[in-house]
Design a protein around this motif. Structure first.
Motif, PDB file in Angstrom:
ATOM      1  N   ASN A  58     -12.291   4.946  -0.056  1.00 55.63           N
ATOM      2  CA  ASN A  58     -12.604   5.596   0.973  1.00 55.63           C
ATOM      3  C   ASN A  58     -13.733   4.403   1.377  1.00 55.63           C
ATOM      4  OD1 ASN A  58     -10.019   6.995   1.577  1.00 55.63           O
ATOM      5  ND2 ASN A  58     -10.743   8.643   0.545  1.00 55.63           N
ATOM      6  N   ARG A  69      -5.853   0.599   2.688  1.00 53.46           N
ATOM      7  CA  ARG A  69      -6.852   1.246   1.631  1.00 53.46           C
ATOM      8  C   ARG A  69      -6.064   0.770   0.769  1.00 53.46           C
ATOM      9  NH1 ARG A  69      -7.756   7.351   3.049  1.00 53.46           N
ATOM     10  NH2 ARG A  69      -5.291   7.418   3.487  1.00 53.46           N
ATOM     11  N   ASP A 117      -2.841   1.779  -1.436  1.00 57.03           N
ATOM     12  CA  ASP A 117      -2.890   3.539  -1.707  1.00 57.03           C
ATOM     13  C   ASP A 117      -1.606   3.159  -0.809  1.00 57.03           C
ATOM     14  OD1 ASP A 117      -4.048   5.534  -1.977  1.00 57.03           O
ATOM     15  OD2 ASP A 117      -3.746   5.641   0.394  1.00 57.03           O
ATOM     16  N   SER A 118      -0.799   3.417   0.205  1.00 61.45           N
ATOM     17  CA  SER A 118       0.058   3.078   1.083  1.00 61.45           C
ATOM     18  C   SER A 118       1.237   2.397   0.178  1.00 61.45           C
ATOM     19  CB  SER A 118       0.081   1.896   2.462  1.00 61.45           C
ATOM     20  OG  SER A 118      -1.207   2.341   3.214  1.00 61.45           O
ATOM     21  N   THR A 172      -8.274   7.197  -3.577  1.00 70.25           N
ATOM     22  CA  THR A 172      -8.245   5.865  -2.817  1.00 70.25           C
ATOM     23  C   THR A 172      -9.541   5.760  -2.589  1.00 70.25           C
ATOM     24  OG1 THR A 172      -6.349   7.460  -2.151  1.00 70.25           O
ATOM     25  CG2 THR A 172      -7.549   6.031  -0.218  1.00 70.25           C
ATOM     26  N   ARG A 206      -6.404   1.314  -4.102  1.00 68.15           N
ATOM     27  CA  ARG A 206      -6.593   2.222  -4.693  1.00 68.15           C
ATOM     28  C   ARG A 206      -7.501   1.870  -5.612  1.00 68.15           C
ATOM     29  NH1 ARG A 206      -1.896   6.590  -6.350  1.00 68.15           N
ATOM     30  NH2 ARG A 206      -1.829   7.351  -4.256  1.00 68.15           N
TER      31      ARG A 206
END
Length: 821
Positions: free
Chosen positions: A362, A347, A404-405, A360, A349
């Motif tokens: 989504n 994902r 994001d990770s 995040t 950001r």
């Protein structure tokens, strides 16, 4: 070239052994050595190293000079800054003695015949080409004899202290640096090709004051014909300000960023800008409390082969901007390509432009995936290049460049009070499997050689590389020759990856866990320098000496000699009732020292802080003391002493009796590290006695001064008693001169004077407390004291003159005090 020898020194707690490299003269270049040294007078700042496999040369870039090194010759090429440029640099406010030079920052091979070089050029970066043939090593010049140069902005930094990186891929230069004089415009730049140059977008804050430490080119398009059809990628490693952590001030994070080699920018959106720029966070933290090592210092990318790029491992050296327990700690972490791919395929950001808060994302993402390279799936949709990317995809990339990770890892190696600066990793194929050997440089000029065995790091050895404690700036690894090239600010050293001759026994060879070394039954040999034999054995995983060393011939170092064998011990003769320190130095820091001695030795011995044994000689007796090294079941005899005590004998001489022992010259024993002396030196405490007496005298003087200082007021009052009669004797009043009965102003004293403002009390250095019977008249013999706490009435104040003590006395209400004019 300088040869050097290795000496054994113990003291590194987490390593097996520690071999320190000492530099010597230019002779004996063919002897077994641990390093070769290159030094040129007046040359400093070895900032760039390039190991070229095409011509087996090592190219070195320093301040205003370049070198081409091989085994037989050294070629030098000067590239100085003109005086005009230096004057301009000084006019801009830079230091003429340090900043206004040409520091070589980029040294890369562009093809089989030429090198590409860039330098700061007195804060005006310039790039040029070098002919790198065996017969010529020179800068490319035009027909008029001028050096062919190019603008180095966005390729080379202005400031030589700025951290930058550059890599060449298929004739394209990919650089991470700054693009302006102030150094506040970071950039990742692609140039040198016939196509359009690409760079990052500064207005979108893709980079936040980065410090680049490395870059890598990974051919993810291999093998050819794979079903994915992915593109090759360029990876950049740097640390920068983490704007997503708004609850911390100036939080630094480590990053990995990537771009695609086939990226040529967008057609309408992101023109001449990267359309595939993405970055993610690298986090090296402790497993128990999550303490982060958040500043990356260096990164080494280990790829087994271009086709096996999925097995790539990223080894990084990290430090922390915070302290925990000890300052200057460092950690080594590794990340796999699977972790990196998972983060970049995860994902995104996004940032709120109004609040600058990161969240995040989504929601669904557009297709093709933003930031991805052109694959077979995109080609099926009619998208063959980044110019054909939809605008919605490129607009999404502009604001969603951060993943994001977080790519996490735990330290493989953690060192307290050590600051690692550089790292290189060698994949070594042993008898059973392959191992990764790490070579890590420190900020004080040392090199740690470590190996990862069963997820545990073992430091095999530590080497001191430089004559001065300078930080390791660059490490180049030659896997074919088994050489390391390490540079500092002013020195360059060549170090072999292994020195198996340092291990003098089978146990040392096996316990070292060195995958380069094996035991052949007689000695420890380098498996790369001799043909393989069935008798070569080593056990890197378990280091089981019983399974290997018991099959070989027993040597005096492997078997315990019988106690009655007196020929193998060193005889030491000392006077009776005196003591001697028996040294015993361990050859491994993981080994334990164990002393063995006969029962008759009794209690006449105790261990010393350095690991030796202090023994007291007994008259006409000889005791045997053995020092053994024990490590993982392996015993090794390090020292064997026979201590004999001789009784003191009295002999009559012309000057009286002597109690010196009668010892012949043939009985003197020379211990390791000692020189032969015609006298027996015994321990005395004369120097200690002198020091203690001096300290005691000093303490008494200080105590006396302290007592005098604490009672200074009382002593002053005692010394000033009787000062008034003495003053009258020393200063007689002149005959005929009337005594003063009025104040100094000459006016009569009136108690109700309206202009009376009070008296200012003057500090008299020699005023005394006059006794009442000396300084008081019979009429005025009453003693006054303050009976109540109330403000003084200034109207009741006047001056009195006593005939006995003619000093003016001030009456302030009910108080009378002495005054002096």
């Amino acid at each position: 070239q300088l040869s050097c020898f290795c000496a054994f020194i113990s003291g590194l707690h987490s390593s097996r052994s520690r071999f320190v490299c000492y530099l010597v003269n230019y002779q004996e270049i063919n002897v077994i050595r641990c390093c070769t040294f290159v030094d040129v007078v007046g040359v400093s700042n070895f900032t760039s190293l390039l190991l070229s496999s095409e011509d087996n040369m090592l190219y070195v870039g320093a301040r205003e000079i370049l070198f081409a090194l091989n085994l037989s010759d050294i070629s030098a090429l000067t590239w100085k800054t003109p005086d005009r440029k230096r004057e301009e640099c000084s006019f801009k406010g830079k230091d003429l003695q340090t900043d206004c030079f040409n520091y070589v920052k980029i040294l890369l091979r562009i093809n089989s015949t030429h090198l590409y070089v860039c330098g700061t050029y007195a804060f005006s970066p310039v790039c040029a080409y070098i002919v790198s043939s065996t017969a010529d090593f020179s800068l490319v010049k035009s027909d008029t004899g001028e050096i062919v140069t190019e603008d180095g902005r966005s390729r080379c930094p202005f400031n030589p202290e700025y951290k930058s990186t550059a890599i060449m891929a298929d004739g394209e230069l990919y650089a991470g640096t700054v693009s302006n004089f102030q150094g506040n415009e970071p950039i990742i730049y692609k140039s040198l090709s016939q196509g359009t140059a690409l760079k990052t977008e500064n207005s979108l804050n893709w980079l936040q004051d980065p410090a680049f430490v490395g870059s890598a080119y990974i051919q993810e398009s291999q093998p050819k014909g794979n079903p994915v059809g992915d593109d090759d990628k360029i990876y950049f490693f740097f640390s920068e300000a983490g704007k997503e952590f708004d609850f911390f001030d100036n939080t630094i994070v480590s990053r990995i960023a990537r771009v695609c080699k086939g990226d040529i920018g967008g057609e309408r959106v992101l023109q001449k800008k990267w359309t595939t720029f993405l970055k993610a966070q690298l986090l090296c933290s402790l497993p128990d409390d999550g303490f982060p090592f958040n500043i990356i210092q260096d990164m080494f990318v280990l790829t087994p082969s271009p086709e096996d790029w999925e097995s790539t491992v990223f080894y990084g050296v990290f430090t922390s901007q915070w302290y925990k327990g000890a300052s200057g700690s460092s950690a080594v972490c590794s990340f796999t390509m699977g972790q990196v791919e998972k983060a970049f395929n995860g994902r995104y950001r996004e940032v709120n432009r109004e609040t600058q808060q990161w969240y995040t994302y989504n929601h669904p993402v557009p297709e093709p995936r933003p930031g991805a390279c052109i694959t077979n799936a995109a080609r099926e949709q009619g998208i063959s290049s980044s110019l054909h990317m939809p605008d919605k995809v490129l607009n999404f990339v502009k604001d969603h460049f951060l993943m994001d990770s977080v790519i996490r890892s735990q330290p493989l190696l953690l060192k307290r009070n050590v600051r690692y600066t550089q790292i290189a990793v060698h994949r070594v194929q042993a008898a059973k499997k392959a191992y990764h050997v790490l070579f890590i440089g420190t900020d004080d000029g040392r090199l740690h050689k470590a190996i990862n065995v069963n997820n545990k790091m073992h430091i095999i050895e530590e080497m001191v590389l430089f004559r001065d404690s300078q930080p390791v700036q660059n490490i180049e690894l030659d896997t074919e020759k088994g050489k390391l090239y390490v540079s500092s600010f002013s020195e360059l050293v060549e170090v072999p990856v292994a020195n198996c001759t340092n291990y003098q026994s089978c146990g040392e060879c096996v316990l070292s866990r060195d995958p380069y070394c094996a035991w052949n039954g007689k000695q420890c040999v380098d498996v790369r320098l001799a043909p393989p034999r069935n008798t070569w054995q080593h056990d890197v995983d378990e280091a089981d000496t019983s399974a290997i060393c018991n099959k070989t011939l027993q040597s005096p170092r492997l078997a315990k000699p019988p106690p009655t064998r007196m020929s193998s011990c060193q005889v030491i003769i000392i006077p009776a009732n005196t003591f001697k320190v028996l040294p015993c130095k361990l050859r491994s820091n993981l080994a334990e020292r164990k002393w063995e001695f006969s029962e008759s030795a009794g209690h006449f011995h105790y261990p010393s802080p350095e690991g030796g044994l202090v023994v007291v000689a007994q008259a006409d007796r000889q005791e045997t003391y053995e020092c053994w090294s024990v490590e993982e079941g392996f015993r090794q005899l390090l020292a064997n002493y026979c201590v004999r005590g001789e009784a003191r004998r009295e002999s009559t001489t012309l000057t009286g009796r002597s109690r010196t022992p009668q010892v012949s010259q043939e009985e003197f024993i020379i211990l390791p590290g000692e020189t032969r002396s015609p006298q027996i030196t015994t321990k005395t405490y004369w120097n200690e006695l002198i020091v203690v007496c001096a300290l005691l005298a000093f303490s008494l003087v200080v105590f006396s001064l302290f007592v005098v200082y604490r009672n200074r007021d009382h002593m002053k009052s005692m010394l000033k008693e009787g000062e008034c009669p003495n003053m009258q004797q020393k200063k007689p009043r002149i005959a005929g001169k009337p005594a003063e009965n009025l104040p100094l102003n000459g006016n009569a004293v009136t108690a109700s004077a309206s202009d009376h403002k009070g008296y200012q009390t003057l500090n008299d250095n020699y005023i005394c407390s006059t006794p009442p019977h000396e300084c008081s008249s019979p009429d005025n013999s009453k003693s006054f004291s303050e009976s109540e706490k109330r403000p003084l009435n200034l109207r009741e104040s006047h001056v009195e003159i006593s005939p006995t003590c003619p000093r003016p006395r001030v009456r302030l209400g009910s108080e009378i005090k002495d005054s002096i004019v």
